[in-house]
Motif scaffolding. Sequence first.
Motif, short mmCIF file in Angstrom:
data_model
loop_
_atom_site.label_atom_id
_atom_site.label_comp_id
_atom_site.label_asym_id
_atom_site.label_seq_id
_atom_site.Cartn_x
_atom_site.Cartn_y
_atom_site.Cartn_z
N LYS A 70 30.01 15.97 20.22
CA LYS A 70 29.01 16.74 19.83
C LYS A 70 29.01 18.03 19.00
CE LYS A 70 26.95 15.43 24.44
NZ LYS A 70 25.75 14.51 23.94
N ASN A 71 30.09 18.43 18.59
CA ASN A 71 30.47 19.56 17.62
C ASN A 71 30.18 20.66 18.63
OD1 ASN A 71 31.79 20.46 15.41
ND2 ASN A 71 29.70 21.03 14.69
N VAL A 98 23.18 19.98 27.43
CA VAL A 98 24.12 19.20 28.05
C VAL A 98 24.36 19.06 29.39
CG1 VAL A 98 25.80 19.67 25.72
CG2 VAL A 98 25.57 21.12 27.78
N TRP A 137 21.83 25.07 17.64
CA TRP A 137 21.63 23.54 18.08
C TRP A 137 20.67 23.58 19.09
CZ3 TRP A 137 23.40 22.28 23.33
CH2 TRP A 137 24.18 23.20 23.80
N GLU A 175 28.54 10.08 27.82
CA GLU A 175 27.48 10.66 27.28
C GLU A 175 26.46 11.34 28.43
OE1 GLU A 175 26.82 11.68 24.05
OE2 GLU A 175 28.49 10.91 23.48
N ARG A 228 22.75 12.25 28.85
CA ARG A 228 21.49 11.93 27.77
C ARG A 228 20.40 12.51 28.74
NH1 ARG A 228 22.58 7.89 24.45
NH2 ARG A 228 24.34 6.63 24.75
#
Length: 359
Positions: A253-254, A294, A290, A357, A359
Amino acid sequence: MSSSAGWLSRSGHIRDTRLVMVGAFLGAFLLLMLSAFTSVLAGGPLGSNREKVNAAYQAVAGECLNWERKDLSDAQKVDCGAAHRFEVTGTADITGAYPKEAPFPNAEAWEKIAAEHCSQTTATYMSGKLDPEGKYGVSTLNPDEKRWSDGYRQLRCGLQVTAPSGAALPSFGSAKTQDQSNVYDPAVCLALAENNTVGDPVDCAQPHAFEIIGVVQHPEGEFLATEKQDAVMSEKCAAIANDYTGGADLKAKNLLVTWDTRSEKSWAVGSRKANCKIGAVPQGNNLVAWTGSVRNPNGAPLTTANPPQTTSVKPQDEPTGAPLHSESGKPPSESGKPSDSGKPDKPSSSAPTTTSENR
């Protein structure tokens, strides 16, 4: 006869009592009317220009105030254990420096007044244990322009939990007994402000610099040098990030894990808490905004010290003075720079690298 006479006597007594009661009622009524009339002449409750007593101009050291309106017209004294925006540390009269003909101070002048008249008062109130880089800022409750033009020159000195912009955030408990570490609760997102600084809390759906994921409590003892704090925070923040995100692949996700450190001045007054947080990989020395969170939605409930400040806050309005930190004299926004707030070029060497992930 004797019985009749006795009845007439009692009857007469009853009539006399009624007359006394009627007279007392009329007297009380006339007194009430006179009182109301006098009150009107004096600009009382029926007057159009009577001003309510504002708690902001009556509070004394140790009392806490809360309000919603920017003009403080709804300010109320509240228990310091409840949510409040201001804890009074003392009063200051500035008549000598600002006589009646003096113009109403601008924001810069109010900052100077706060520094000159309230910094020492507040430090004394805190028994010399005020964290110059902590979450509390020294501020003042100033007279508005009308009171100023009438010659009112008394200030309320106090402490506020302040966002980087200077906006007052809800505070809980007296500053005398609270940890002053400049930390936020998990799930709070902090905006990216001008000049590459960390800004106020915002909704995580909005662009932000960091998402707070947890707090680390350093143990009592001698000050830990920054390098040693980094080693502790690197390990603990990696574990916190794994739990908070559910093992999300942050690199994909950088994003990276970073943290705050405490200065020796803060450490000396007991500020031993520091935030773990997640931010975007910086571009050189510049933070990158951003969006989103998360946090693992299926994770355990968050443990927070206070209700988290997750929505955006508005800059503070007059008549309160701009908060500043004792000793340094700098407003809180100066402490939000990357160099003071968990350098983003120090990612955790053990950051989670799983591919699940969030979500």
